[in-house]
Design an enzyme around this catalytic site. Structure first.
Site, PDB file in Angstrom:
ATOM      1  N   GLU A  31       1.012  -1.115  -0.377  1.00 37.94           N
ATOM      2  CA  GLU A  31       0.074   0.115  -0.021  1.00 37.94           C
ATOM      3  C   GLU A  31       1.051   1.376   0.050  1.00 37.94           C
ATOM      4  O   GLU A  31       1.620   1.619   1.181  1.00 37.94           O
ATOM      5  CB  GLU A  31      -0.589   0.042   1.166  1.00 37.94           C
ATOM      6  CG  GLU A  31      -1.381   1.374   1.549  1.00 37.94           C
ATOM      7  CD  GLU A  31      -3.082   1.032   2.676  1.00 37.94           C
ATOM      8  OE1 GLU A  31      -3.917   1.774   2.955  1.00 37.94           O
ATOM      9  OE2 GLU A  31      -2.311   0.137   3.505  1.00 37.94           O
ATOM     10  N   CYS A  83      -5.537  -2.597   2.783  1.00 37.40           N
ATOM     11  CA  CYS A  83      -5.644  -2.720   4.083  1.00 37.40           C
ATOM     12  C   CYS A  83      -6.818  -3.175   4.911  1.00 37.40           C
ATOM     13  O   CYS A  83      -7.674  -3.957   4.519  1.00 37.40           O
ATOM     14  CB  CYS A  83      -4.860  -1.219   4.311  1.00 37.40           C
ATOM     15  SG  CYS A  83      -3.783  -1.565   5.886  1.00 37.40           S
ATOM     16  N   LYS A 121      -9.221   2.750  -2.813  1.00 36.47           N
ATOM     17  CA  LYS A 121      -9.432   2.512  -1.666  1.00 36.47           C
ATOM     18  C   LYS A 121     -10.880   3.130  -1.003  1.00 36.47           C
ATOM     19  O   LYS A 121     -11.446   4.456  -1.617  1.00 36.47           O
ATOM     20  CB  LYS A 121      -8.388   3.039  -0.425  1.00 36.47           C
ATOM     21  CG  LYS A 121      -8.286   2.143   0.705  1.00 36.47           C
ATOM     22  CD  LYS A 121      -7.410   2.566   1.613  1.00 36.47           C
ATOM     23  CE  LYS A 121      -7.415   1.549   3.147  1.00 36.47           C
ATOM     24  NZ  LYS A 121      -5.958   1.991   4.031  1.00 36.47           N
TER      25      LYS A 121
END
Length: 313
Positions: free
Chosen positions: A46, A176, A133
């Site tokens: 990430e 994540c 995200k």
């Protein structure tokens, strides 16, 4: 008939938020994965391009923003990349040269807004997909915008196997703590993801448990690449845990990258090395073998029962 590919996760970090140095690190590590391990697919962590500003507050408290925090955001904004851009072109060139399919966490800049994103780069076609995200976690929301349903690809990719054989697979990415969103996982499962990539900066030991759970639940391979960073990997003056006790070797993000099979076997990792490449051979037939007794969006879904429960409520 073999139905396998070789895939790697790279444990590394951004080079002091320096784009050219980070791109060089990407090139070196991708070539190493190809030359040493014969990798066909490589996953990077990430925010590898652009950087993860661990411990930064950007000068914010409820109801106030400081001038220093605005300057910090300006520096961070400049370290991000646009899509497309010369940085993307460089990544495409390395992918083409090595023949490696690249999945990479980047900080994307669009206008004044930054997004935590993943790019998918094919050695032949170049940039073939992007995922933003959906929900930045906690104070990440100070600096990252939210993605939406327009960037949730499950990409079909054909790899070469031994001889003239080809291996067809489907690839997705969740970043994540997106991996704690049950409906997002279910969406990916419903589209048939087989190689579920999970770039992250979550270095907690419990992350390993989460990745094993997702692999078992989705009957897919899970490839999680985490950053490993020390204070020396951040720009001078960057926030740290204890500003009165700085040391370049103090760990900021502690890795934990791993690869898990559809039946929950850890094939590689978790690694706590400062820089590491973990590689495994993925037998895509294991996905179907796993769904013999558990298909979360098929024979194990029971939508009839959940609809009834909703009606009763």
């Amino acid at each position: 008939m073999p139905n396998t590919i070789r895939a790697s996760v790279v444990q590394t970090c951004t080079a002091s938020f320096n784009l050219s140095d980070t791109l060089q690190k990407f090139e070196n590590l991708t070539k190493l994965a190809k030359q040493r391990d014969d990798s066909q697919l490589v996953v990077f962590p990430e925010a590898f391009i652009g950087g993860y500003p661990k411990m930064s507050t950007f000068g914010c408290v409820m109801g106030e923003r400081s001038a220093e925090g605005r300057d910090e955001f300006l520096r961070y904004h400049k370290s991000a990349i646009e899509i497309p851009s010369p940085a993307i072109s460089h990544i495409e060139a390395v992918s083409k040269e090595t023949g490696v399919f690249v999945v990479m966490g980047v900080v994307e800049r669009e206008g004044g807004t930054l997004y935590c994103a993943v790019i998918f780069v094919d050695p032949v076609e170049g940039l073939v997909g992007k995922h933003r995200k959906l929900m930045p976690t906690g104070t990440e929301r100070l600096v990252w915008g939210m993605g939406d349903g327009t960037t949730l690809p499950v990409l079909e990719k054909t790899f070469s196997s031994s001889g003239t054989e080809v291996v067809k697979t489907k690839i997705s990415a969740a970043i994540c703590w997106e991996n704690y969103m049950p409906l997002l996982r279910t969406y990916y499962y419903s589209l048939g993801t087989q190689i579920y990539c999970a770039p992250t900066v979550d270095h907690r030991p419990v992350w390993t448990n989460s990745m094993i759970h997702i692999a078992v639940e989705g009957r897919c391979f899970v490839l999680s690449a985490c950053q490993f960073a020390t204070e020396r990997d951040y720009p001078e003056g960057h926030a740290v845990v204890d500003a009165n006790d700085r040391h370049p070797d103090k760990v900021m993000i502690n890795g934990g990258s791993l690869i898990v099979s559809p039946l929950g076997t850890v094939l590689a990792g978790p690694s706590r090395k400062p820089e590491d490449i973990l590689t495994a051979e993925l037998d895509l037939d294991d996905v179907t073998r796993g769904k013999f007794d558990l298909d979360a969006v098929g024979h194990y879904a029971r939508p009839d029962s959940t609809s009834s429960m909703h009606s009763l409520g």
